[in-house]
Design a protein around this motif. Sequence first.
Motif, PDB file in Angstrom:
ATOM      1  N   SER A  75     -22.461 -37.604 -12.887  1.00 27.25           N
ATOM      2  CA  SER A  75     -21.750 -36.557 -12.137  1.00 27.25           C
ATOM      3  C   SER A  75     -20.960 -37.161 -10.989  1.00 27.25           C
ATOM      4  N   GLU A  99     -15.529 -29.610 -13.879  1.00 31.29           N
ATOM      5  CA  GLU A  99     -16.322 -28.903 -14.888  1.00 31.29           C
ATOM      6  C   GLU A  99     -17.359 -29.830 -15.510  1.00 31.29           C
ATOM      7  N   THR A 102     -20.075 -30.395 -12.792  1.00 26.23           N
ATOM      8  CA  THR A 102     -21.007 -29.285 -12.622  1.00 26.23           C
ATOM      9  C   THR A 102     -21.943 -29.150 -13.813  1.00 26.23           C
ATOM     10  N   ALA A 103     -21.475 -29.520 -14.999  1.00 23.64           N
ATOM     11  CA  ALA A 103     -22.350 -29.491 -16.169  1.00 23.64           C
ATOM     12  C   ALA A 103     -23.484 -30.503 -16.024  1.00 23.64           C
ATOM     13  N   SER A 105     -24.487 -31.778 -12.939  1.00 18.03           N
ATOM     14  CA  SER A 105     -25.235 -31.475 -11.708  1.00 18.03           C
ATOM     15  C   SER A 105     -25.065 -29.993 -11.387  1.00 18.03           C
ATOM     16  N   PRO A 106     -25.679 -29.123 -12.174  1.00 19.95           N
ATOM     17  CA  PRO A 106     -25.438 -27.686 -12.019  1.00 19.95           C
ATOM     18  C   PRO A 106     -26.012 -27.085 -10.743  1.00 19.95           C
ATOM     19  N   ASP A 107     -26.829 -27.831 -10.020  1.00 17.97           N
ATOM     20  CA  ASP A 107     -27.439 -27.297  -8.799  1.00 17.97           C
ATOM     21  C   ASP A 107     -26.697 -27.708  -7.529  1.00 17.97           C
ATOM     22  N   TRP A 112     -19.554 -26.822  -7.303  1.00 23.99           N
ATOM     23  CA  TRP A 112     -19.056 -25.536  -7.783  1.00 23.99           C
ATOM     24  C   TRP A 112     -17.908 -25.027  -6.915  1.00 23.99           C
ATOM     25  N   LYS A 138     -21.121 -18.891  -7.906  1.00 20.60           N
ATOM     26  CA  LYS A 138     -22.200 -19.810  -8.266  1.00 20.60           C
ATOM     27  C   LYS A 138     -22.574 -20.678  -7.073  1.00 20.60           C
TER      28      LYS A 138
END
Length: 316
Positions: A75, A99, A102-103, A105-107, A112, A138
Amino acid sequence: MSETKSMAEAAKRGMTGTNRAILIAAFVLLAAAVGYAIWRDSTPAGADLAAPNAAAPSDQLAALEARTKNEPNSSEAWTALGAARFDLGDFAAAAAAYERATALSPDSAGLWSALGEARVMGSDSDPMPAAALAAFDKAIALDAKDPRARYFLAVKKDIAKDHQGAIEDWFALLEDTPQGAPWEPDLRRTIEEVGKINGIEVASRLARTQPRPLTADEMPVAARAIPGPSRSDMEAASQLPKGQQDAMIQGMVDGLEAKLKANPTDVDRWIMLMRSRMTLGETAKAAQALKDGIAANPAVAGRLRAQAQLLGVPGA
């Protein structure tokens, strides 16, 4: 990105008045947010966003793209590429990179909100596209204090002609803004401009609103106290002869170095070692500590350089 270019981008999409004013300020916010992340000693997802400036843009971009190919599940690599693409005005490519980040490291609220901003700036017609709003929502769900997401959600209100609501949200953000945050002047200008355009008096309130003091966590590592003796130990040490005081200080520095030999990935201790060396006037040793710290932690070279610059380390 210069203000002139950001104005040109806004004009290209036919934006005037309030929309253009807030997007000009918003454009500045991206650079400010990156600077703030480095200033806070915490770049988004640990990305090295400060180091590439020394290279030509094309060389820098090629290196970042190569890194994403070599590290497709990093990421940090995608974040750095997204930031570089954004800085070049390639907003669609920046959004694509964010994108991917974020996929992985979605947190990360910061990723975001960076994605949301890239989507806003990449929109040819809609000043606040649904995909950008989804990214900002988000970010806020992950961190209700995320400054970039809060800024743009207020922009949404202003676009919807809720000018007073937008100004209230910006004032709330201003009150939460820490001392020294690089976006503060632009945020104040945004409030002033939107107030002027819409006949809302803001000058007296702006004069009363001051940034809040820094918390301990927000203080750059370079400015923090070096772990060592307690206050009572230091008071006792102040009574020692100078030679013994020097020996005590040297012992603290030696202790830092010993811990770094055992754990060279402790970035905070490299920063503290540089600070110790500069305090002692050992500038060459501080510069060597910077080199050694980067060699041991190349992924955060930008963070180390940024802190070294705060300290005045030669070569930083």
